[in-house]
Design a protein around this motif. Structure first.
Motif, mmCIF file in Angstrom:
data_model
loop_
_atom_site.group_PDB
_atom_site.id
_atom_site.type_symbol
_atom_site.label_atom_id
_atom_site.label_comp_id
_atom_site.label_asym_id
_atom_site.label_seq_id
_atom_site.Cartn_x
_atom_site.Cartn_y
_atom_site.Cartn_z
ATOM 1 N N SER A 283 0.846 -1.185 0.000
ATOM 2 C CA SER A 283 0.000 0.000 0.000
ATOM 3 C C SER A 283 0.881 1.234 0.000
ATOM 4 C CB SER A 283 -0.913 0.008 1.228
ATOM 5 O OG SER A 283 -1.696 1.186 1.284
ATOM 6 N N GLY A 284 0.572 2.181 -0.868
ATOM 7 C CA GLY A 284 1.357 3.402 -0.911
ATOM 8 C C GLY A 284 1.966 3.645 -2.278
ATOM 9 N N PRO A 285 2.606 4.802 -2.458
ATOM 10 C CA PRO A 285 3.181 5.155 -3.765
ATOM 11 C C PRO A 285 4.355 4.265 -4.129
ATOM 12 C CG PRO A 285 3.855 6.744 -2.087
ATOM 13 C CD PRO A 285 2.829 5.860 -1.446
ATOM 14 N N ARG A 286 4.512 4.028 -5.417
ATOM 15 C CA ARG A 286 5.626 3.226 -5.917
ATOM 16 C C ARG A 286 6.023 3.739 -7.297
ATOM 17 N NH1 ARG A 286 1.816 -1.732 -5.224
ATOM 18 N NH2 ARG A 286 0.870 -0.196 -3.880
ATOM 19 N N LYS A 287 7.207 3.357 -7.756
ATOM 20 C CA LYS A 287 7.724 3.885 -9.010
ATOM 21 C C LYS A 287 6.997 3.324 -10.223
ATOM 22 C CE LYS A 287 12.382 4.700 -7.171
ATOM 23 N NZ LYS A 287 13.831 4.368 -7.293
ATOM 24 N N ALA A 288 6.518 2.099 -10.130
ATOM 25 C CA ALA A 288 5.791 1.470 -11.236
ATOM 26 C C ALA A 288 4.713 0.565 -10.643
ATOM 27 C CB ALA A 288 6.738 0.692 -12.135
ATOM 28 N N ASP A 289 3.823 0.093 -11.481
ATOM 29 C CA ASP A 289 2.689 -0.699 -11.009
ATOM 30 C C ASP A 289 2.920 -2.182 -11.293
ATOM 31 O OD1 ASP A 289 0.303 -1.702 -10.228
ATOM 32 O OD2 ASP A 289 -0.903 -0.740 -11.778
ATOM 33 N N PRO A 290 3.230 -2.988 -10.251
ATOM 34 C CA PRO A 290 3.447 -4.421 -10.474
ATOM 35 C C PRO A 290 2.215 -5.132 -11.032
ATOM 36 C CG PRO A 290 4.249 -3.760 -8.298
ATOM 37 C CD PRO A 290 3.464 -2.606 -8.848
ATOM 38 N N LEU A 291 1.001 -4.602 -10.725
ATOM 39 C CA LEU A 291 -0.210 -5.245 -11.221
ATOM 40 C C LEU A 291 -0.301 -5.171 -12.743
ATOM 41 C CD1 LEU A 291 -2.843 -4.036 -8.588
ATOM 42 C CD2 LEU A 291 -1.577 -6.187 -8.643
ATOM 43 N N ALA A 292 0.029 -4.015 -13.296
ATOM 44 C CA ALA A 292 -0.001 -3.865 -14.760
ATOM 45 C C ALA A 292 1.055 -4.746 -15.403
ATOM 46 C CB ALA A 292 0.213 -2.403 -15.133
ATOM 47 N N ILE A 293 2.224 -4.827 -14.777
ATOM 48 C CA ILE A 293 3.293 -5.681 -15.302
ATOM 49 C C ILE A 293 2.862 -7.142 -15.250
ATOM 50 C CG2 ILE A 293 5.668 -6.448 -14.929
ATOM 51 C CD1 ILE A 293 6.222 -3.620 -13.777
ATOM 52 N N ALA A 294 2.232 -7.545 -14.140
ATOM 53 C CA ALA A 294 1.755 -8.919 -14.008
ATOM 54 C C ALA A 294 0.711 -9.245 -15.068
ATOM 55 C CB ALA A 294 1.179 -9.143 -12.610
ATOM 56 N N ALA A 295 -0.223 -8.311 -15.282
ATOM 57 C CA ALA A 295 -1.267 -8.541 -16.282
ATOM 58 C C ALA A 295 -0.668 -8.699 -17.675
ATOM 59 C CB ALA A 295 -2.269 -7.394 -16.259
ATOM 60 N N SER A 296 0.364 -7.901 -17.973
ATOM 61 C CA SER A 296 0.987 -7.996 -19.296
ATOM 62 C C SER A 296 1.719 -9.325 -19.483
ATOM 63 C CB SER A 296 1.963 -6.833 -19.500
ATOM 64 O OG SER A 296 3.087 -6.957 -18.639
ATOM 65 N N ALA A 297 2.070 -9.983 -18.359
ATOM 66 C CA ALA A 297 2.729 -11.290 -18.428
ATOM 67 C C ALA A 297 1.730 -12.434 -18.306
ATOM 68 C CB ALA A 297 3.786 -11.400 -17.326
ATOM 69 N N GLY A 298 0.429 -12.104 -18.326
ATOM 70 C CA GLY A 298 -0.595 -13.141 -18.341
ATOM 71 C C GLY A 298 -1.154 -13.531 -16.996
ATOM 72 N N TRP A 299 -0.756 -12.853 -15.925
ATOM 73 C CA TRP A 299 -1.252 -13.183 -14.596
ATOM 74 C C TRP A 299 -2.607 -12.526 -14.337
ATOM 75 C CZ3 TRP A 299 1.649 -16.082 -10.982
ATOM 76 C CH2 TRP A 299 2.966 -16.374 -11.372
ATOM 77 N N THR A 300 -3.457 -13.197 -13.563
ATOM 78 C CA THR A 300 -4.653 -12.556 -13.026
ATOM 79 C C THR A 300 -4.218 -11.854 -11.741
ATOM 80 O OG1 THR A 300 -6.105 -14.256 -13.920
ATOM 81 C CG2 THR A 300 -6.972 -12.921 -12.119
ATOM 82 N N ALA A 301 -4.315 -10.534 -11.709
ATOM 83 C CA ALA A 301 -3.663 -9.758 -10.655
ATOM 84 C C ALA A 301 -4.663 -8.994 -9.797
ATOM 85 C CB ALA A 301 -2.662 -8.780 -11.279
ATOM 86 N N TYR A 302 -4.376 -8.966 -8.501
ATOM 87 C CA TYR A 302 -5.196 -8.232 -7.530
ATOM 88 C C TYR A 302 -4.288 -7.387 -6.647
ATOM 89 C CZ TYR A 302 -8.347 -12.094 -8.730
ATOM 90 O OH TYR A 302 -9.094 -13.020 -9.397
ATOM 91 N N GLY A 303 -4.797 -6.215 -6.253
ATOM 92 C CA GLY A 303 -4.020 -5.325 -5.409
ATOM 93 C C GLY A 303 -4.592 -5.199 -4.011
ATOM 94 N N ILE A 304 -4.006 -4.299 -3.229
ATOM 95 C CA ILE A 304 -4.406 -4.129 -1.838
ATOM 96 C C ILE A 304 -5.842 -3.626 -1.734
ATOM 97 C CG2 ILE A 304 -3.480 -1.782 -1.741
ATOM 98 C CD1 ILE A 304 -3.582 -4.420 1.111
ATOM 99 N N ALA A 305 -6.330 -2.881 -2.735
ATOM 100 C CA ALA A 305 -7.717 -2.409 -2.693
ATOM 101 C C ALA A 305 -8.696 -3.573 -2.716
ATOM 102 C CB ALA A 305 -7.994 -1.454 -3.858
ATOM 103 N N ASP A 306 -8.399 -4.586 -3.527
ATOM 104 C CA ASP A 306 -9.248 -5.778 -3.581
ATOM 105 C C ASP A 306 -9.223 -6.521 -2.252
ATOM 106 O OD1 ASP A 306 -9.912 -5.768 -6.545
ATOM 107 O OD2 ASP A 306 -7.731 -5.884 -6.655
ATOM 108 N N VAL A 307 -8.005 -6.747 -1.719
ATOM 109 C CA VAL A 307 -7.868 -7.495 -0.473
ATOM 110 C C VAL A 307 -8.501 -6.738 0.687
ATOM 111 C CG1 VAL A 307 -6.229 -8.493 1.162
ATOM 112 C CG2 VAL A 307 -5.777 -8.644 -1.296
ATOM 113 N N SER A 308 -8.317 -5.420 0.745
ATOM 114 C CA SER A 308 -8.897 -4.624 1.824
ATOM 115 C C SER A 308 -10.416 -4.670 1.796
ATOM 116 C CB SER A 308 -8.418 -3.165 1.737
ATOM 117 O OG SER A 308 -7.044 -3.076 1.995
ATOM 118 N N ALA A 309 -10.994 -4.607 0.592
ATOM 119 C CA ALA A 309 -12.452 -4.661 0.484
ATOM 120 C C ALA A 309 -12.983 -6.019 0.943
ATOM 121 C CB ALA A 309 -12.883 -4.385 -0.957
ATOM 122 N N TRP A 310 -12.332 -7.096 0.513
ATOM 123 C CA TRP A 310 -12.766 -8.427 0.953
ATOM 124 C C TRP A 310 -12.559 -8.606 2.451
ATOM 125 C CZ3 TRP A 310 -16.107 -11.254 -1.255
ATOM 126 C CH2 TRP A 310 -16.183 -11.379 -2.639
#
Length: 337
Positions: A283-310
């Protein structure tokens, strides 16, 4: 359904049929929603107004702000109060207040350091952390129970687009600075029958260490079983350390154009992807978005917003025994990642 039928629906506590405003139609005239039943119970004195607390640091106030929205969605009469985390004695004082109805604690308590919680759930005991305090009545006396909702939020995120059986017997890779940061994730993975679990950055001990193996070198990375799940519990400033692993174990033949699953980016956009699962708990600012990178490599990706809501959904379920819609919580919480 007439007034007598509505009264029996309101007072019944087991398998009561309900409707919801979002349904296109109701089964019969006079059907009640969960919110209407809660309103009726409160007006009859069967659901007293209680104080539900959020206990934590100032950084956790953003989550506290939308808990009340969830109570309003369910028409629960309770008041939500936020208490700044101070010396541990103050938490015990809050628990002893006359209208105390439960609490979530962020950051969580170390279970062994909370003697004022005489009972712990199996998950809180195994994980070693308490993030939810429940109140139950025993011989007309309140009994406080320490529980853990974080692992439930992680598990619910993992099973949003994949059935639990999809994980059974599959390998997982978990990155964290310490076992404490990763223990809820390990418990969630084990609840799905995942194994082995490979770790980077820490070594597991105790009851959680079964089928948990540390990765010590690049050669280990090359030899270990292909992970179906990668979870990063690293802080935001280190979150990009997972990127080489996402690329190394990329989904064969995928470039982010699949049809199943989604990647929730920090900006709230959804990128379609498929295959293996990546969860970023930073959680917090970062230089790049690992979720977008994961999606581009074919992963189904979830971030802290998804986990926090659940996790909020699971916390309210523990505290109140009622379900609030995930989509409502996700919308009400806004941007958390």
């Amino acid at each position: 359904m007439g007034p007598a039928g509505q009264l029996t629906r309101t007072l019944n506590k087991i398998f009561t049929p309900i409707t919801h405003p979002l349904l296109p139609m109701i089964a019969a005239p006079g059907q009640l929603s969960a919110a209407q039943i809660n309103e009726a119970l409160h007006s009859m004195g069967q659901m007293p107004k209680l104080d539900i607390y959020g206990i934590g640091s100032f950084k956790s106030t953003s989550q506290a702000m939308f808990f009340e929205k969830c109570f309003n969605e369910l028409s629960l009469p309770h008041q939500f109060l936020f208490a700044e985390r101070t010396p541990k004695a103050s938490i015990e004082n809050i628990l002893r207040r006359p209208k105390f109805g439960g609490a979530y604690i962020d950051p969580p308590l170390i279970a062994a350091s909370a003697p004022y919680l005489p009972a712990l759930s199996n998950s809180a005991r195994a994980i070693g952390q308490v993030d939810t305090v429940l109140v139950r009545s025993e011989d007309e006396q309140p009994v406080f129970i320490g529980d853990n909702a974080t692992w439930k939020g992680i598990r619910a995120t993992l099973t949003r687009d994949f059935v639990p059986s999809a994980y059974s017997g599959r390998a997982a890779l978990l990155l964290a600075n310490s076992e404490a940061d990763a223990s809820a994730s390990i418990f969630a993975l084990k609840s799905l029958g995942i194994g082995p679990v490979y770790t980077i950055g820490f070594r597991a001990h105790g009851s959680l260490s079964t089928e948990v193996e540390p990765v010590r070198s690049i050669e280990d990375v090359k030899r270990l079983e292909q992970p179906f799940v990668i979870i990063s519990a690293l802080p935001a400033e280190k979150s990009l350390l997972v990127v080489p692993l996402l690329k190394h174990y990329r989904v064969d033949g995928r470039n982010g154009g699949g049809q199943n699953g989604h990647a929730s980016t920090a900006a709230g956009a959804e990128v379609k992807s498929a295959g293996k699962v990546f969860v970023d708990l930073a959680s917090g600012p970062r230089k790049a978005d690992p979720l977008a990178i994961a999606a581009s490599a074919g992963w189904t990706a979830y971030g802290i917003a998804d986990v926090s809501a659940w996790t909020t959904v699971e916390t309210i379920r523990l505290l109140e025994g009622q379900n609030v819609c995930y989509d409502f919580v996700r919308l009400a919480s806004g941007r958390l990642g």
